[in-house]
Design a protein around this motif. Structure first.
Motif, PDB file in Angstrom:
ATOM      1  N   MET A   1       0.842  -1.193   0.000  1.00  0.00           N
ATOM      2  CA  MET A   1       0.000   0.000   0.000  1.00  0.00           C
ATOM      3  C   MET A   1       0.871   1.233   0.000  1.00  0.00           C
ATOM      4  O   MET A   1       1.844   1.300   0.739  1.00  0.00           O
ATOM      5  CB  MET A   1      -0.878   0.014   1.248  1.00  0.00           C
ATOM      6  N   THR A   2       0.536   2.190  -0.833  1.00  0.00           N
ATOM      7  CA  THR A   2       1.326   3.425  -0.872  1.00  0.00           C
ATOM      8  C   THR A   2       0.386   4.605  -0.818  1.00  0.00           C
ATOM      9  O   THR A   2      -0.803   4.501  -1.065  1.00  0.00           O
ATOM     10  CB  THR A   2       2.142   3.523  -2.170  1.00  0.00           C
ATOM     11  N   THR A   3       0.955   5.728  -0.502  1.00  0.00           N
ATOM     12  CA  THR A   3       0.172   6.960  -0.565  1.00  0.00           C
ATOM     13  C   THR A   3       0.893   7.913  -1.503  1.00  0.00           C
ATOM     14  O   THR A   3       2.093   7.783  -1.761  1.00  0.00           O
ATOM     15  CB  THR A   3       0.075   7.635   0.808  1.00  0.00           C
ATOM     16  N   THR A 202       0.526  12.645  20.790  1.00  0.00           N
ATOM     17  CA  THR A 202       0.837  13.268  19.490  1.00  0.00           C
ATOM     18  C   THR A 202       0.104  14.599  19.311  1.00  0.00           C
ATOM     19  O   THR A 202       0.385  15.331  18.367  1.00  0.00           O
ATOM     20  CB  THR A 202       0.444  12.341  18.318  1.00  0.00           C
ATOM     21  N   SER A 229      -9.368  13.202  18.481  1.00  0.00           N
ATOM     22  CA  SER A 229      -7.998  12.921  18.035  1.00  0.00           C
ATOM     23  C   SER A 229      -7.675  11.442  18.021  1.00  0.00           C
ATOM     24  O   SER A 229      -6.801  11.004  17.273  1.00  0.00           O
ATOM     25  CB  SER A 229      -6.995  13.629  18.951  1.00  0.00           C
ATOM     26  N   GLY A 232      -9.094   7.322  15.117  1.00  0.00           N
ATOM     27  CA  GLY A 232      -8.456   6.251  14.346  1.00  0.00           C
ATOM     28  C   GLY A 232      -7.941   5.148  15.242  1.00  0.00           C
ATOM     29  O   GLY A 232      -8.091   3.957  14.958  1.00  0.00           O
ATOM     30  N   LEU A 235     -10.773   2.947  16.461  1.00  0.00           N
ATOM     31  CA  LEU A 235     -11.232   1.941  15.499  1.00  0.00           C
ATOM     32  C   LEU A 235     -10.389   0.672  15.611  1.00  0.00           C
ATOM     33  O   LEU A 235     -10.916  -0.440  15.744  1.00  0.00           O
ATOM     34  CB  LEU A 235     -11.162   2.504  14.076  1.00  0.00           C
ATOM     35  N   VAL A 236      -9.088   0.856  15.574  1.00  0.00           N
ATOM     36  CA  VAL A 236      -8.197  -0.305  15.627  1.00  0.00           C
ATOM     37  C   VAL A 236      -8.330  -1.024  16.978  1.00  0.00           C
ATOM     38  O   VAL A 236      -8.452  -2.246  17.040  1.00  0.00           O
ATOM     39  CB  VAL A 236      -6.737   0.128  15.394  1.00  0.00           C
ATOM     40  N   ALA A 303     -16.437  -0.820  10.779  1.00  0.00           N
ATOM     41  CA  ALA A 303     -15.600  -0.118   9.805  1.00  0.00           C
ATOM     42  C   ALA A 303     -16.467   0.658   8.824  1.00  0.00           C
ATOM     43  O   ALA A 303     -16.164   1.792   8.451  1.00  0.00           O
ATOM     44  CB  ALA A 303     -14.726  -1.130   9.062  1.00  0.00           C
ATOM     45  N   ARG A 307     -16.684   4.725   8.178  1.00  0.00           N
ATOM     46  CA  ARG A 307     -16.491   5.284   6.831  1.00  0.00           C
ATOM     47  C   ARG A 307     -17.631   6.231   6.483  1.00  0.00           C
ATOM     48  O   ARG A 307     -17.423   7.330   5.992  1.00  0.00           O
ATOM     49  CB  ARG A 307     -16.404   4.156   5.808  1.00  0.00           C
ATOM     50  N   GLU A 310     -17.479   9.487   8.308  1.00  0.00           N
ATOM     51  CA  GLU A 310     -16.472  10.407   7.784  1.00  0.00           C
ATOM     52  C   GLU A 310     -16.909  11.012   6.453  1.00  0.00           C
ATOM     53  O   GLU A 310     -16.619  12.160   6.145  1.00  0.00           O
ATOM     54  CB  GLU A 310     -15.144   9.676   7.627  1.00  0.00           C
TER      55      GLU A 310
ATOM     56  N   ASP B   2       2.908   2.929   3.934  1.00  0.00           N
ATOM     57  CA  ASP B   2       3.752   4.114   3.889  1.00  0.00           C
ATOM     58  C   ASP B   2       2.922   5.308   4.330  1.00  0.00           C
ATOM     59  O   ASP B   2       2.113   5.835   3.586  1.00  0.00           O
ATOM     60  CB  ASP B   2       4.267   4.275   2.444  1.00  0.00           C
ATOM     61  N   ALA B   8       0.025  12.638  12.286  1.00  0.00           N
ATOM     62  CA  ALA B   8      -0.219  11.616  13.312  1.00  0.00           C
ATOM     63  C   ALA B   8      -1.582  10.970  13.162  1.00  0.00           C
ATOM     64  O   ALA B   8      -1.812   9.867  13.605  1.00  0.00           O
ATOM     65  CB  ALA B   8      -0.094  12.229  14.697  1.00  0.00           C
ATOM     66  N   ARG B   9      -2.493  11.672  12.528  1.00  0.00           N
ATOM     67  CA  ARG B   9      -3.846  11.113  12.410  1.00  0.00           C
ATOM     68  C   ARG B   9      -4.071  10.593  11.009  1.00  0.00           C
ATOM     69  O   ARG B   9      -4.037  11.346  10.043  1.00  0.00           O
ATOM     70  CB  ARG B   9      -4.884  12.191  12.732  1.00  0.00           C
ATOM     71  N   PRO B  10      -4.315   9.322  10.850  1.00  0.00           N
ATOM     72  CA  PRO B  10      -4.511   8.759   9.505  1.00  0.00           C
ATOM     73  C   PRO B  10      -5.741   9.364   8.832  1.00  0.00           C
ATOM     74  O   PRO B  10      -6.705   9.739   9.499  1.00  0.00           O
ATOM     75  CB  PRO B  10      -4.739   7.269   9.756  1.00  0.00           C
ATOM     76  N   ARG B  15      -7.234   5.009   7.490  1.00  0.00           N
ATOM     77  CA  ARG B  15      -7.769   4.480   8.743  1.00  0.00           C
ATOM     78  C   ARG B  15      -8.450   3.129   8.495  1.00  0.00           C
ATOM     79  O   ARG B  15      -8.276   2.174   9.228  1.00  0.00           O
ATOM     80  CB  ARG B  15      -8.783   5.485   9.299  1.00  0.00           C
ATOM     81  N   ALA B  19      -7.277  -0.405   9.771  1.00  0.00           N
ATOM     82  CA  ALA B  19      -8.196  -1.246  10.548  1.00  0.00           C
ATOM     83  C   ALA B  19      -8.280  -2.641   9.942  1.00  0.00           C
ATOM     84  O   ALA B  19      -8.227  -3.651  10.652  1.00  0.00           O
ATOM     85  CB  ALA B  19      -9.575  -0.611  10.575  1.00  0.00           C
TER      86      ALA B  19
END
Lengths: 313, 430
Positions: A1-3, A202, A229, A232, A235-236, A303, A307, A310, B2, B8-10, B15, B19
């Protein structure tokens, strides 16, 4: 996965500038992933495939090491018809709700309380991590002593006159389920607090300074700064805690062995009894598959709801 | 993955990916856990290693029982130059699974010391080697009681070197204080428990664990009310369960018994605040070391239909032992040897299975062993019941153990627990 990364300065078509942001060739990245993929395949995918195959086969102690005869949905229907699976699903849901609510709520509460970088918060965190790292058999045995009629909790309750008789923590059907769920939650709180704390640290201190200047109370800071804050992270952690709740085996094994009667037989423990006490491995595998399916459904629902939230703000 | 380290916040998409990745990993871990984490255990830490080394798997953690294993090892090593015995502890609840898993991997121990009632499970799982040839050539086979030879579908897989069973332990100091004699009938027992409670003591301790130990403890009381596996009737089962639940209602037995294995209730008894304990002869060592009061044993005060299981550990040879002949020599030099059979009564309090050993002064002159010997004659019952098919033994024990626990713990009424158990037993006993 990349951004997508910001374009580097320079002419189009020029070689990428050396430095930390340079992309590795695809093959190299795949090579680095290979050990983890092999590890996951051997230790997770293969057992998963075997488990599913076993759930649809007739496997007993006599046939475990021979060919498994395909039996379709027999194991699932046998579990449901006996009533064992349905009852275990209900107990598991209660168990998971208690573990998740307490584990997430107190985990976040602990993280907020330990957000400072002082020595005492570090010491308390170290103690919590020690508790979290204790083997469940040790943890469960200690709690079994604490919750016994002559244990610490009942001694205090009787000594202070709050109760005339001991609380039947582990030998009344309703108390027993609540007690093992509480102990499961207790064991996961340190981990959740640790992860939440990392997320809270953070947040730039300037954000809190600005909020204080605007007159925000501590509670408002928690509600409007901290909670958003760590979304995310939530969720995990929620998924991990749900999975942890659905895995409710070791504390039950140590503290109640599913009793009194069958009052604390959750899906994983029922699966254990079926596979390793009754030696009906197919039936036990079917029960375990239902437990895993429950985790996947809950996680997917959550999940998706995140979504949607958001997407629509 | 990456992720831009400055953020810091996805983002939402990250996210979700994060998950799902976590979920995949977590599910993998869950499934690995659910798929039954038994390892074969068949390697340097306990499987047959060939040469002159014998590995013996057992589940003993009690000091006296461990000492017995050590003494048997020492006896064999002293009589066989160069031989080494390695006793390997495996928790009770894991032993059978590990043995069956090990057999699947064609490995395992040389000698297995296991709950004799589970011989059928292990034999069907391919974990035990047939003993027919060895047994046929064993000169002293005639000395061993037939009730301790485990034969499944015509093949002998294990023999017991001793017998264990339940009796009624009593605290003589408490009985003297409340002015009663050791009970010989159910009425006398319940009368004594009532008086003990009035004097500030607990009445009785036993195990109400929802598994095979519970069934083992339940059988005398339910059979005393007429329950049998040959013709299982809900009313008889309910009467047995109801009687013991009545002890809880009367405050003679703690409901906490549902969380106790057989070790804990005897420790409670040895603490000196309980009049009676339904427990086994193997607790003699514990009684001698922990009880600082006068105590004794009488047979459980059962009716004519009552039965007390003749249990104890079976000894067999691992199906994939590399030293089966040496393993048999070990068994005949220890568990099946006339002299060796005097070690269990001396160290643990178990009764020999050989007639000549049972007639030894060490056994006949022991006042605590005598009530157990009397129980064998009066109430002795095969364990498991011959009416239970080999493949159903574990299932039946769990079913009745859970009913016993449900009744004592109040999860179900005795009648409901009995009705549910009988419904479940039907197909298992066919």
């Amino acid at each position: 996965m990349t951004t997508t990364l910001a374009p580097t300065a320079g002419r189009a078509g020029s070689p990428a500038a050396p430095g930390p942001r340079r992309r590795r060739p695809r093959q190299t990245r795949l090579l680095f992933m290979l050990p983890a993929a092999v590890f996951l395949g051997v230790l997770s995918v293969y057992p998963l495939v075997t488990l599913v195959r076993m759930a649809f086969s007739k496997v007993t102690a006599a046939t475990l090491n021979a060919d498994w005869a395909f039996s379709g949905l027999d194991n699932f229907t046998a579990g449901l018809e006996s009533g064992d699976t349905g009852a275990a699903v209900s107990r598991t849901l209660v168990f998971v709700v208690v573990v998740t609510v307490l584990g997430m709520g107190l985990g976040l509460g602990g993280a907020i309380a330990l957000r400072t970088r002082g020595w005492w918060s570090g010491a308390l965190l170290a103690l919590m991590v020690f508790v979290w790292a204790l083997p469940p058999v040790v943890n469960g045995s200690v709690w079994k002593f604490l919750l016994a009629d002559t244990g610490l909790l009942n001694t205090v309750l009787l000594g202070t006159g709050l109760r005339d008789t001991p609380v039947p923590f582990l030998y009344d059907q309703h108390w027993a389920l609540a007690s093992v769920a509480f102990v499961n939650a207790f064991a996961v709180i340190p981990f959740n607090a640790l992860v939440y704390r990392a997320a809270l640290l953070t947040i730039e201190p300037e954000v809190f300074e600005a909020a204080q200047l605007d007159g925000a109370s501590k509670a408002q800071q928690v509600r409007h700064i901290m909670v958003p804050s760590v979304r995310g992270t939530t969720l995990v952690l929620l998924i991990l805690t749900l999975v942890y709740g659905f895995r409710s085996f070791d504390f039950i094994y140590v503290m109640t062995y599913g009793g009194p009667g069958t009052a604390t037989n959750t899906l994983p423990f029922l699966g254990y009894l079926q596979a390793f006490v009754r030696y009906d491995y197919g039936l036990g595998a079917a029960t375990s598959v239902i437990a895993v399916a429950g985790v996947l459904v809950l996680a997917a629902l959550y999940a998706r709801s995140i979504r949607n939230e958001e997407k629509h703000g | 993955m990456d992720i831009n380290g400055n953020d810091a916040r996805p983002t939402p998409r990250r996210r979700t990916r994060l998950a799902l990745t976590s979920l995949a990993a977590a599910s993998g871990l869950l499934l690995a856990a659910c798929s039954g984490g038994t390892s074969a255990g068949g390697d340097a830490d306990g499987s047959s290693g060939g040469g002159d080394t014998l590995t013996v798997w057992h589940y003993f953690s009690d000091d006296n029982q461990v000492k017995l294993m050590d003494d048997f090892a020492a006896k064999f090593e002293a009589e066989h130059d160069g031989a080494t015995v390695e006793n390997v502890f495996v928790p009770y609840d894991q032993l059978n699974s590990k043995l069956v898993s090990a057999a699947g991997a064609q490995t395992g121990p040389d000698v297995v010391v296991f709950n004799g009632a589970e011989a059928a499970t292990l034999a069907l799982g391919g974990a035990l080697a047939p003993l027919d040839d060895y047994w046929a050539d064993f000169a002293d086979a005639g000395e061993v009681s037939e009730s301790v030879v485990h034969t499944i579908d015509g093949t002998t897989y294990a023999v017991q070197g001793y017998v264990n069973l339940l009796g009624l332990w009593y605290n003589a100091d408490i009985l003297a204080e409340i002015g009663v004699e050791p009970p010989t009938t159910m009425t006398e027992l319940e009368d004594a428990m009532g008086k003990a409670k009035d004097a500030g003591y607990a009445g009785i301790t036993l195990s109400g664990l929802p598994q095979s130990q519970g069934e083992w403890q339940a059988y005398p009381w339910i059979s005393s009310e007429g329950f049998t596996y040959d013709d299982p009737q809900a009313d008889a089962l309910a009467a047995g369960l109801g009687r013991v639940r009545g002890w809880v209602d009367n405050g003679w037995l703690s409901q906490e018994a549902v969380t106790w294995d057989q070790t804990v209730p005897f420790q409670q008894f040895a603490a000196g605040r309980t009049a009676f304990a339904a427990n086994g002869n193997w607790q003699m060592g514990t009684a001698a070391s922990d009880a600082d009061f006068e105590y004794g044993v009488v047979p459980l005060p059962l009716s004519d239909t009552g039965g007390v299981y003749l249990g104890g550990e079976g000894q067999g040879i691992g199906a994939f032992s590399e030293n089966p002949d040496l393993a048999w020599e070990y068994l005949t030099a220890t568990y099946l040897d006339a002299e060796g059979q005097l070690l269990p009564p001396e160290i643990v309090g178990s009764l020999p299975s050989r007639a000549d050993a049972a007639a030894d002064e060490l056994v006949t002159g022991n006042v605590l062993l005598e009530p157990f010997a009397q129980t064998i004659t009066q109430f002795g019952a095969n364990y498991p019941s011959p009416a239970v098919p080999a493949a159903s033994v574990a299932d039946v024990q769990l079913t009745v153990g859970q009913a016993w626990s449900a009744a004592i713990g109040g999860q179900k009424s005795p009648q409901q627990a009995a009705d549910d158990a009988i419904a479940a037993l039907g197909p298992l006993l066919d």
